[in-house]
Design a protein around this motif. Sequence first.
Motif, short mmCIF file in Angstrom:
data_model
loop_
_atom_site.label_atom_id
_atom_site.label_comp_id
_atom_site.label_asym_id
_atom_site.label_seq_id
_atom_site.Cartn_x
_atom_site.Cartn_y
_atom_site.Cartn_z
N UNK A 90 0.86 -1.19 0.00
CA UNK A 90 0.00 0.00 0.00
C UNK A 90 0.90 1.24 0.00
N UNK A 91 0.83 1.99 -1.09
CA UNK A 91 1.72 3.13 -1.25
C UNK A 91 1.23 4.33 -0.46
N UNK A 92 -0.07 4.60 -0.49
CA UNK A 92 -0.62 5.78 0.17
C UNK A 92 -0.54 5.60 1.69
N UNK A 96 -2.80 2.95 4.74
CA UNK A 96 -2.11 1.83 5.34
C UNK A 96 -2.78 1.42 6.65
N UNK A 97 -2.94 0.10 6.87
CA UNK A 97 -3.54 -0.35 8.14
C UNK A 97 -2.56 -0.20 9.30
N UNK A 105 1.50 2.12 11.46
CA UNK A 105 1.06 1.75 10.11
C UNK A 105 2.13 0.96 9.38
N UNK A 106 1.69 0.08 8.49
CA UNK A 106 2.63 -0.71 7.71
C UNK A 106 2.09 -0.83 6.29
N UNK A 107 3.02 -0.99 5.34
CA UNK A 107 2.64 -1.06 3.93
C UNK A 107 2.28 -2.46 3.49
N UNK A 108 2.89 -3.48 4.10
CA UNK A 108 2.66 -4.86 3.69
C UNK A 108 3.15 -5.78 4.79
N UNK A 109 2.45 -6.90 4.97
CA UNK A 109 2.87 -7.92 5.91
C UNK A 109 2.31 -9.26 5.46
N UNK A 110 2.94 -10.33 5.92
CA UNK A 110 2.49 -11.67 5.52
C UNK A 110 1.10 -11.97 6.07
N UNK A 111 0.85 -11.64 7.33
CA UNK A 111 -0.45 -11.94 7.93
C UNK A 111 -1.57 -11.15 7.27
#
Length: 268
Positions: A90-92, A96-97, A105-111
């Motif tokens: 997620x770039x924006x 981001x969650x 906030x993080x852009x990407x995760x495995x879970x």
Amino acid sequence: MAEHDEELLKIGEMAELESETKSDILSTAQRARIERNRLKARALRDARLVQRPNTDGGSRPAPAPDTGGGFLPDDTPAPAPRAVAPPAPIVDPAERPHCLDCERPFAQSYLFDAFGHPVCDECRDDDGAHALVTRTEARAAFLLKDCDLDLRPPPLRCVRRRNPHGSRLGDMRLYLRAQVEDRARLVWGSERALEDERERREEARARSRHNTTARRLRALRMDVRSSLFDRTRAHHTHEFGPEQYDEDADQYSRVCKDCGHIETYEKM
């Protein structure tokens, strides 16, 4: 385009591996990042192998399977499904969650990519709440049904792994333990209600085992008594006295006044 993306992913993965081999222990975030890059490269490779573009703009048909005997099967095999690449980061920053544990906030995760569970790779706990449980364990340990996993909204997401017990068996479906625990609390109302139901079922199984053992012992005692019965008194007419009830054995008995023969029986 696909070859270029795969080369970039391989270069990035090689660079990460070279930098991470300097330390003996890899963090959870580094292992998750390597796994994502490997899955992306495999998905891009599989997508390219499913249908390769021809030089004239058309598509090259898939080769016929080789059966080893020189004959083709009657049934035409279904085409291989097109591989789906993992979601992109997620770039924006506004979209981001936020991690449920560290609230960052993080852009990407495995879970988040595999299960939709908003936890970053740094807070991932593979031995605790984020461990993977099989479908059988989810039904046995958490008293869930298939409809609770697949039909009750929202359906729980899972990852598929090859069954270690044999290639002929279907793939295993692994669920996230934290999501399974939440679903069990939703179905049973609370953890206390779930624990009470576990105890009730365990007591029912214990009673069933006890009753089965008691019936077998009762049948064995009756067989022994019948074998010890005096055959010479087979034509004797018994005259029984008053019946007696044994609460422990749940059976009635009466004794012949003449020969002392004991007759045991049950009442419906």
